[in-house]
Design an enzyme around this catalytic site. Structure first.
Site, PDB file in Angstrom:
ATOM      1  N   TYR A  54      25.419 -11.244  -7.033  1.00 20.36           N
ATOM      2  CA  TYR A  54      24.056 -11.473  -7.527  1.00 20.36           C
ATOM      3  C   TYR A  54      23.365 -12.441  -6.593  1.00 20.36           C
ATOM      4  CZ  TYR A  54      21.975  -9.445 -11.601  1.00 20.36           C
ATOM      5  OH  TYR A  54      21.308  -8.585 -12.423  1.00 20.36           O
ATOM      6  N   GLU A  56      19.468 -13.349  -6.672  1.00 18.03           N
ATOM      7  CA  GLU A  56      18.012 -13.322  -6.881  1.00 18.03           C
ATOM      8  C   GLU A  56      17.336 -14.299  -5.936  1.00 18.03           C
ATOM      9  OE1 GLU A  56      17.194 -14.100 -10.972  1.00 18.03           O
ATOM     10  OE2 GLU A  56      17.562 -12.021 -11.571  1.00 18.03           O
ATOM     11  N   ASP A 200       2.063   3.906   4.357  1.00 17.33           N
ATOM     12  CA  ASP A 200       3.333   4.238   3.712  1.00 17.33           C
ATOM     13  C   ASP A 200       4.021   5.251   4.626  1.00 17.33           C
ATOM     14  OD1 ASP A 200       5.415   5.272   2.298  1.00 17.33           O
ATOM     15  OD2 ASP A 200       4.305   5.577   0.433  1.00 17.33           O
ATOM     16  N   THR A 226      10.827   4.058   3.315  1.00 19.43           N
ATOM     17  CA  THR A 226      12.167   4.223   2.758  1.00 19.43           C
ATOM     18  C   THR A 226      13.155   4.218   3.921  1.00 19.43           C
ATOM     19  OG1 THR A 226      11.917   6.618   2.847  1.00 19.43           O
ATOM     20  CG2 THR A 226      11.466   5.577   0.732  1.00 19.43           C
ATOM     21  N   LYS A 229      15.463   8.497   4.582  1.00 19.46           N
ATOM     22  CA  LYS A 229      14.981   9.835   4.968  1.00 19.46           C
ATOM     23  C   LYS A 229      15.298  10.028   6.455  1.00 19.46           C
ATOM     24  CE  LYS A 229      11.500  10.141   1.331  1.00 19.46           C
ATOM     25  NZ  LYS A 229      11.102   8.856   0.775  1.00 19.46           N
ATOM     26  N   ARG A 235      20.124   4.416   0.778  1.00 14.29           N
ATOM     27  CA  ARG A 235      18.957   4.681  -0.059  1.00 14.29           C
ATOM     28  C   ARG A 235      18.248   3.375  -0.406  1.00 14.29           C
ATOM     29  NH1 ARG A 235      17.307   9.077  -2.459  1.00 14.29           N
ATOM     30  NH2 ARG A 235      18.835  10.243  -1.262  1.00 14.29           N
TER      31      ARG A 235
HETATM   32  C1  LIG Z   1       5.288   8.673   1.221  1.00 20.89           C
HETATM   33  C2  LIG Z   1       6.330   8.257   0.236  1.00 20.89           C
HETATM   34  N1  LIG Z   1       6.240   7.046  -0.332  1.00 20.89           N
HETATM   35  C3  LIG Z   1       7.149   6.619  -1.227  1.00 20.89           C
HETATM   36  C4  LIG Z   1       8.202   7.403  -1.589  1.00 20.89           C
HETATM   37  C5  LIG Z   1       9.109   6.915  -2.670  1.00 20.89           C
HETATM   38  O1  LIG Z   1      10.383   6.677  -2.284  1.00 20.89           O
HETATM   39  P1  LIG Z   1      11.534   6.574  -3.380  1.00 20.89           P
HETATM   40  O2  LIG Z   1      11.830   7.962  -3.816  1.00 20.89           O
HETATM   41  O3  LIG Z   1      12.646   5.863  -2.667  1.00 20.89           O
HETATM   42  O4  LIG Z   1      10.989   5.733  -4.503  1.00 20.89           O
HETATM   43  C6  LIG Z   1       8.358   8.662  -1.008  1.00 20.89           C
HETATM   44  C7  LIG Z   1       9.503   9.503  -1.396  1.00 20.89           C
HETATM   45  O5  LIG Z   1       9.546  10.663  -1.289  1.00 20.89           O
HETATM   46  C8  LIG Z   1       7.394   9.114  -0.075  1.00 20.89           C
HETATM   47  O6  LIG Z   1       7.468  10.322   0.477  1.00 20.89           O
END
Ligand SMILES: Cc1ncc(COP(=O)(O)O)c(C=O)c1O
Length: 424
Positions: A54, A56, A200, A226, A229, A235
């Site tokens: 843990y 935090e 993003d 993320t 991918k 993950r």
């Molecule tokens: C552009 C985008 N943002 C955020 C996410 C969210 O990721 P997670 O599934 O890990 O929450 C994804 C997932 O497919 C995504 O394609």
């Protein structure tokens, strides 16, 4: 006393499920654009004793004792990702991409504030304002889309909406869009209205790490992504900011606002993938992902299948099934392909006449097959197999023959030839 027995001995039911999924992974062709196969090193880190701790808070400021090694590990992950992508502040704690976005919204917005993001049905993500997601429920998302002719993001519309609605965040990024993003234009628009420019990059940050796709960190104030991918890691999610003060603010938007203790085994797995992504082999991999996507796209076009925007600049493409069969929905096509050994997902295409749960498109990505070792020649074969199956979707005899060719190809490129690799 820790039980020293293996999972096969302790929990054969679970061991069997893992074994079966390893077999599924080894015997199909994987075209889900958001998936990949992690290395043994990543699996070892995620399966390590870091799962027990843990911690935090952030390195040097914890609410628990015994965090010296965890601190060192988290700092190593931060350092590696900043070296890889640039930026001044990194947060590697988000459990997922959705929580990385949540942290940014929680820290930079008040409830009800306006954000300008991409329409979900034209390539955006749930967390970019879908009404069924917290983002759409807490914030006022205004959506831009693609030009109906080119099917590329309509930057004139982005600017018009920005001037009209004056969002606090201008958000670029996608889950289903096969082209480059015009970062400089987004930046200009955000600057014109004094908004934060957020990207993003969840889907494609691996291609950026491998220097095969333009880097959003060079343009945006904040970049979320993320790690599982195209980046091929554990993950989870992460945030990079170009401004220390904003980075510290976003830290609070994650912990304590959105998460408690983070997943340290996952963070270790992220750190390993950041290290792997810094190697020259990963640059070759990333370029191959794009080369493979372009080879496959070209073959689909030769086969008479229409692709959204006419091709791809990245790791994915969107097939317009109406060009194969007016009656065939994405849902039916995806189910049929999965049954014969090709795993992918159905997707809306821009201006789709069908609802999202049936959809007229298939989304295809090449990160997984490229990790499996496939190259352009195999991409041509895959495009032919998919086209043949789509054209004969009701013909069981043809599909049986197609399936045996698919399984034969998959057998030559198993991601985990040793089989069950979940244990150390
Ligand atoms: C552009 C985008 N943002 C955020 C996410 C969210 O990721 P997670 O599934 O890990 O929450 C994804 C997932 O497919 C995504 O394609």
């Amino acid at each position: 006393m820790i039980d020293p027995r293996t999972i096969e001995e302790v929990d054969p039911a679970m061991a069997e499920l893992i074994r079966r999924d390893a077999e599924r992974q080894n015997t199909s062709i994987h075209l889900i654009a958001s998936e990949n196969f992690v290395s043994k090193a990543v699996l070892q880190a995620t399966g390590s004793v870091f799962t027990n701790k843990y911690a935090e808070g952030y390195p040097g400021r914890r609410y628990y004792e015994g965090c010296e090694i965890i601190d060192e590990m988290e700092r190593l992950a931060q350092k590696r990702i900043l070296e890889l992508l640039g930026g001044v502040h990194a947060n590697v704690q988000p459990h997922s991409g959705a929580q990385a976005n949540m942290a940014v919204y929680f820290s930079l917005l008040d409830i009800g504030d306006t954000v300008l993001g991409m329409r979900l049905d034209q390539g955006g993500h749930l967390t970019h304002g879908s009404p069924v997601n917290f983002s759409g429920q807490y914030y006022n998302f205004v959506a831009y889309g693609v030009d109906p002719g080119t099917e590329r993001i309509d930057m004139d519309e982005v600017r018009k909406l920005a001037l009209e609605h004056r969002p606090k965040i201008v958000l670029a990024g996608y889950s289903a869009y096969p082209r480059h993003l015009e970062y400089d234009k987004f930046r200009e628009i955000a600057d014109e209205i004094g908004a934060v420019f957020m990207v993003d990059a969840a889907h494609y940050i691996g291609l950026v790490a491998g220097k095969a796709y333009p880097n959003p960190v060079e343009h945006a104030d904040v970049v979320t992504f993320t790690t599982h991918k195209a980046l091929r890691g554990a993950r989870g999610g992460a945030v990079i900011t170009n401004n220390e003060e904003m980075g510290l603010n976003i830290q609070k938007g994650l912990f304590p606002a959105a998460q408690g203790g983070s997943l340290y085994n996952q963070i270790a797995g992220k750190a390993v993938c950041f290290h792997e992504a810094a190697q020259p082999a990963f640059q070759a991999y990333s370029q191959q992902v794009i080369d493979n996507a372009q080879a496959m796209a070209a073959r689909f076009i030769e086969n008479g299948v229409r692709l959204v925007s006419g091709g791809t600049d990245n790791h994915m493409m969107l097939l317009d099934l109406r060009s194969v069969d007016e009656e065939l929905t994405g849902k039916v096509a995806a189910k049929m392909l999965d049954r014969i050994g090709i795993t992918l997902n159905f997707n809306t295409i821009p201006f789709d006449p069908r609802p999202p749960f049936r959809a007229s498109g298939l989304r295809i990505g090449t990160p997984s097959v490229t990790t499996q070792g496939m190259k352009e020649a195999e991409m041509v074969q895959v495009a032919d197999l998919v086209t043949e199956a789509l054209r004969n979707h009701g013909e069981e005899r043809v599909l049986a023959a197609t399936e045996s060719r698919i399984r034969e190809l998959a057998k030559q490129f198993p991601p985990y030839p040793e089989g069950f690799v979940g244990h150390i």
